[in-house]
Design a protein around this motif. Sequence first.
Motif, PDB file in Angstrom:
ATOM      1  N   PRO A 214       0.815  -1.228   0.000  1.00  0.00           N
ATOM      2  CA  PRO A 214       0.000   0.000   0.000  1.00  0.00           C
ATOM      3  C   PRO A 214       0.846   1.275   0.000  1.00  0.00           C
ATOM      4  CG  PRO A 214       0.037  -0.978   2.194  1.00  0.00           C
ATOM      5  CD  PRO A 214       0.674  -1.978   1.266  1.00  0.00           C
ATOM      6  N   LEU A 215       0.305   2.278  -0.684  1.00  0.00           N
ATOM      7  CA  LEU A 215       0.914   3.609  -0.695  1.00  0.00           C
ATOM      8  C   LEU A 215       0.351   4.381   0.496  1.00  0.00           C
ATOM      9  CD1 LEU A 215       2.621   5.762  -2.272  1.00  0.00           C
ATOM     10  CD2 LEU A 215       0.497   6.379  -3.447  1.00  0.00           C
TER      11      LEU A 215
ATOM     12  N   ALA B 246       9.290   6.402   7.542  1.00  0.00           N
ATOM     13  CA  ALA B 246       9.434   5.981   6.145  1.00  0.00           C
ATOM     14  C   ALA B 246      10.165   4.645   6.068  1.00  0.00           C
ATOM     15  CB  ALA B 246      10.190   7.042   5.352  1.00  0.00           C
ATOM     16  N   ASN B 247      11.230   4.484   6.856  1.00  0.00           N
ATOM     17  CA  ASN B 247      11.970   3.225   6.818  1.00  0.00           C
ATOM     18  C   ASN B 247      11.141   2.065   7.357  1.00  0.00           C
ATOM     19  OD1 ASN B 247      14.394   3.747   5.493  1.00  0.00           O
ATOM     20  ND2 ASN B 247      15.283   4.715   7.308  1.00  0.00           N
TER      21      ASN B 247
ATOM     22  N   LEU C 108       8.704   1.090   4.600  1.00  0.00           N
ATOM     23  CA  LEU C 108       9.401   0.352   3.534  1.00  0.00           C
ATOM     24  C   LEU C 108       9.689  -1.078   3.984  1.00  0.00           C
ATOM     25  CD1 LEU C 108      11.854   3.102   2.237  1.00  0.00           C
ATOM     26  CD2 LEU C 108      10.069   1.989   0.886  1.00  0.00           C
TER      27      LEU C 108
ATOM     28  N   ALA D 109       5.366  -1.467   2.439  1.00  0.00           N
ATOM     29  CA  ALA D 109       4.519  -0.360   1.988  1.00  0.00           C
ATOM     30  C   ALA D 109       5.384   0.706   1.319  1.00  0.00           C
ATOM     31  CB  ALA D 109       3.772   0.245   3.176  1.00  0.00           C
ATOM     32  N   SER D 110       4.727   1.636   0.617  1.00  0.00           N
ATOM     33  CA  SER D 110       5.429   2.763  -0.011  1.00  0.00           C
ATOM     34  C   SER D 110       5.010   4.057   0.669  1.00  0.00           C
ATOM     35  CB  SER D 110       5.057   2.869  -1.498  1.00  0.00           C
ATOM     36  OG  SER D 110       5.685   1.878  -2.249  1.00  0.00           O
ATOM     37  N   PRO D 111       5.920   4.715   1.386  1.00  0.00           N
ATOM     38  CA  PRO D 111       5.556   5.988   2.001  1.00  0.00           C
ATOM     39  C   PRO D 111       5.680   7.145   0.998  1.00  0.00           C
ATOM     40  CG  PRO D 111       7.793   5.369   2.624  1.00  0.00           C
ATOM     41  CD  PRO D 111       7.280   4.279   1.720  1.00  0.00           C
ATOM     42  N   VAL D 112       4.806   8.120   1.122  1.00  0.00           N
ATOM     43  CA  VAL D 112       4.967   9.388   0.397  1.00  0.00           C
ATOM     44  C   VAL D 112       4.613  10.487   1.383  1.00  0.00           C
ATOM     45  CG1 VAL D 112       2.632   9.375  -0.657  1.00  0.00           C
ATOM     46  CG2 VAL D 112       4.465  10.686  -1.712  1.00  0.00           C
ATOM     47  N   MET D 113       5.447  11.534   1.494  1.00  0.00           N
ATOM     48  CA  MET D 113       5.359  12.409   2.656  1.00  0.00           C
ATOM     49  C   MET D 113       5.130  13.891   2.377  1.00  0.00           C
ATOM     50  SD  MET D 113       7.753  10.636   5.488  1.00  0.00           S
ATOM     51  CE  MET D 113       7.017   9.306   6.439  1.00  0.00           C
TER      52      MET D 113
ATOM     53  N   VAL E 236      12.589  14.140   5.509  1.00  0.00           N
ATOM     54  CA  VAL E 236      12.568  12.688   5.710  1.00  0.00           C
ATOM     55  C   VAL E 236      13.996  12.125   5.697  1.00  0.00           C
ATOM     56  CG1 VAL E 236      11.609  10.488   4.890  1.00  0.00           C
ATOM     57  CG2 VAL E 236      10.332  12.624   4.535  1.00  0.00           C
TER      58      VAL E 236
ATOM     59  N   GLY F  13      11.602  16.421  -2.233  1.00  0.00           N
ATOM     60  CA  GLY F  13      10.845  15.372  -1.525  1.00  0.00           C
ATOM     61  C   GLY F  13       9.718  15.870  -0.637  1.00  0.00           C
ATOM     62  N   THR F  14       9.965  16.898   0.142  1.00  0.00           N
ATOM     63  CA  THR F  14       8.892  17.527   0.924  1.00  0.00           C
ATOM     64  C   THR F  14       8.838  19.024   0.614  1.00  0.00           C
ATOM     65  OG1 THR F  14      10.359  17.754   2.856  1.00  0.00           O
ATOM     66  CG2 THR F  14       8.887  15.856   2.835  1.00  0.00           C
TER      67      THR F  14
ATOM     68  N   LYS G 231       4.822   4.661  -8.081  1.00  0.00           N
ATOM     69  CA  LYS G 231       4.082   4.465  -6.833  1.00  0.00           C
ATOM     70  C   LYS G 231       4.581   5.503  -5.835  1.00  0.00           C
ATOM     71  CE  LYS G 231       1.718   0.906  -4.563  1.00  0.00           C
ATOM     72  NZ  LYS G 231       1.283  -0.461  -4.708  1.00  0.00           N
TER      73      LYS G 231
ATOM     74  N   VAL H  23       6.637   8.016  -4.356  1.00  0.00           N
ATOM     75  CA  VAL H  23       7.996   8.442  -4.667  1.00  0.00           C
ATOM     76  C   VAL H  23       8.868   7.262  -5.092  1.00  0.00           C
ATOM     77  CG1 VAL H  23       7.915  10.462  -3.173  1.00  0.00           C
ATOM     78  CG2 VAL H  23       8.683   8.285  -2.229  1.00  0.00           C
ATOM     79  N   ASP H  24       8.275   6.063  -5.175  1.00  0.00           N
ATOM     80  CA  ASP H  24       9.055   4.899  -5.587  1.00  0.00           C
ATOM     81  C   ASP H  24       9.023   4.755  -7.105  1.00  0.00           C
ATOM     82  OD1 ASP H  24       9.806   4.385  -3.000  1.00  0.00           O
ATOM     83  OD2 ASP H  24       8.109   3.069  -2.599  1.00  0.00           O
TER      84      ASP H  24
ATOM     85  N   SER I 225      14.840  -0.542  -0.184  1.00  0.00           N
ATOM     86  CA  SER I 225      14.086  -0.643   1.071  1.00  0.00           C
ATOM     87  C   SER I 225      14.535   0.349   2.132  1.00  0.00           C
ATOM     88  CB  SER I 225      14.212  -2.063   1.644  1.00  0.00           C
ATOM     89  OG  SER I 225      13.660  -2.994   0.747  1.00  0.00           O
TER      90      SER I 225
ATOM     91  N   THR J  32      14.870   4.451   2.905  1.00  0.00           N
ATOM     92  CA  THR J  32      14.477   5.766   2.398  1.00  0.00           C
ATOM     93  C   THR J  32      15.703   6.663   2.255  1.00  0.00           C
ATOM     94  OG1 THR J  32      12.795   7.478   2.579  1.00  0.00           O
ATOM     95  CG2 THR J  32      13.983   6.956   4.596  1.00  0.00           C
TER      96      THR J  32
END
Lengths: 254, 254, 254
Positions: free
Chosen positions: B10-11, B25-26, B29, B33-37, C19, C59-60, C130, C132-133, C183, C185
């Motif tokens: 999941p994002l 975030a780590n 991952l 999952a995929s973090p976006v911040m 991040v 990124g942010t 996905k 930021v991936d 894996s 960030t």
Amino acid sequence: MIQQVREKKPLIHCITNYVVANFQANGLLSLGASPVMGDEIEEVKELAAVADALSLNIGTLNQRSVESMIAAGQSANEKGVPVVLDPVGAGATAYRLSVIDKILKEVNVTALRCNAGELAAMMRKGWSAKGVDAGEGDADLTALAVDAARKYGFIVAVTGETDIVTDGDIIHQIHAGHPVMASVTGMGCLLSSVTGAFLSVEKSADAVAEAVQFYGEAGERAAAISEKPGSFQIAFINAISTINESKYQIGGRA
Amino acid sequence: MIQQVREKKPLIHCITNYVVANFQANGLLSLGASPVMGDEIEEVKELAAVADALSLNIGTLNQRSVESMIAAGQSANEKGVPVVLDPVGAGATAYRLSVIDKILKEVNVTALRCNAGELAAMMRKGWSAKGVDAGEGDADLTALAVDAARKYGFIVAVTGETDIVTDGDIIHQIHAGHPVMASVTGMGCLLSSVTGAFLSVEKSADAVAEAVQFYGEAGERAAAISEKPGSFQIAFINAISTINESKYQIGGRA
Amino acid sequence: MIQQVREKKPLIHCITNYVVANFQANGLLSLGASPVMGDEIEEVKELAAVADALSLNIGTLNQRSVESMIAAGQSANEKGVPVVLDPVGAGATAYRLSVIDKILKEVNVTALRCNAGELAAMMRKGWSAKGVDAGEGDADLTALAVDAARKYGFIVAVTGETDIVTDGDIIHQIHAGHPVMASVTGMGCLLSSVTGAFLSVEKSADAVAEAVQFYGEAGERAAAISEKPGSFQIAFINAISTINESKYQIGGRA
């Protein structure tokens, strides 16, 4: 004094930079302190008023956070809460110097924790700093630290190969620590807030010297486990949580 | 359910604090999952709309980020994306409480993940919290969690020595985890976004309880490797990436 | 070239996201570089002007930091300081794409370091990213990288299973690195600023390729110690500090 810090579990209000905030919070937790890190103007007075120490750090300052630092500092002053200022990268830009001047004008700072380049910049002495790193120069640091302490009426802790702590009268020279500490970001920043924790037990140059001594010994213990910066960083957080007494007397090796 | 989370990848859109953002975030991952911040008002609606879950955290809130949290929350609501709120330090300042009230008024929150002090503050019960740490008090937490779940219509997960998860009807009591988890910053914050990942698979109190159970077991496994906070933190990220099934039934040890 | 980077000890001005800021600073210190991370408009021109490289990362991003990125970029351009742009999550929102376009219009970027999804988004090619991936897609990445390099007149480094570095003329394909790097960030973000450090020694596609090659080898060495993301992250910072030569020729294994 580390025992007293752990018993007190001081609440440390940090207005700090986003580069080191995680490391600083984890270091304070390892020490047995409670970090709280709000920087919004709407709440900083309230946070600083109930804290046991306030730690101000200009590493990634901006106009909004500077306003919050001053409001928090004044609130801490009203309640007698000790205030530590870390003038990160003081000499790097004119803006940083102007912000430091402004903070020092509007807030009674209890202790300044900095490196040699930052102290020299604040005292307008020649020094070749490198961004936020200490750099190199010829100033007589002890004399400069004493001058700064007398000029501003605060305790000065300048850390480097030899650490100097002075209130303008008492002078401690501390020989603890390890060179790898310069390879991990936020080592100075965390020390500044650890200094706040020690000041919450006793507002004195001796307390600051004990903080610096304790911190250096934690660095030595961690470096004995690994001198590589990644592993050292983890070993250092571990060491902060486990050292319960100083091997050395304040002011030098026993 | 952890298998389903890893398969879904999941994002997770996080509007979080800069103290824990890296750890969060780590951890996501490691979970698969995929973090976006992003937290900029110009883009948060778009990010939240395509996310599988939205994780809101007020740890270092400011007026700008609060506005973004509400916009993101409303966008998530329109798309049926689950929203987790972490009311960090709820009782620390009047501002935090007013922001939480505002978010709860304008956004349909799917789950609240907090500690005892934060829940008590939100429900205006006496509690002696310490900054953003849990603190101590006498409230009957299970009753309080049920009250909160019914009042606001969301799932509540209060974590501490015993974790309580309830939707106001079903009550799970979870006995997993390890005391060293309280010595690492962001453990609760990361759990909140992990909860979001589980909710993206199934919107239920059971899913939240599974997230809490999984997380506690990861803590136990990491603490078996090291109880020192620096090493634990690393072992914990490792554990999240490797645990593939729960040893225990939801609601208690088997 | 790594030896020359370590001897130069370049000052890298990073305007980056909260991040990864800690990881990025520690990675640069391990490399022997000095990071400085101010993002306040009042000081970024001064910081960028004295830096050896400027590293921009969205990124942010927010409206305030974008303004600072452009001011810093223009200041770097005036002084001939190399500028690296990391278009994090380029395709995630329309706002990010508009900001990237604005930066590229107002700043001469020396090198773009990105993943496949970000490059495809910037070049308006179909790609299923996905957040930021990197995501997945069918574009011919080498052709796309060459097109981008020619269109914008910068060096492109697209990293993934195979890394591609090109200035639109020379093309390097690099086979280094390890899957666990995806894996953790900030692996890409740190590479972008490491690229800046290498560019401070020599402004060429070869220098960028050496940075990418060095970085991939550090990843391989760290993965040989642990493939678990927590432990890998620490081993990787260690590896950056200890690798002093490349095992491979630029452009492929020897």
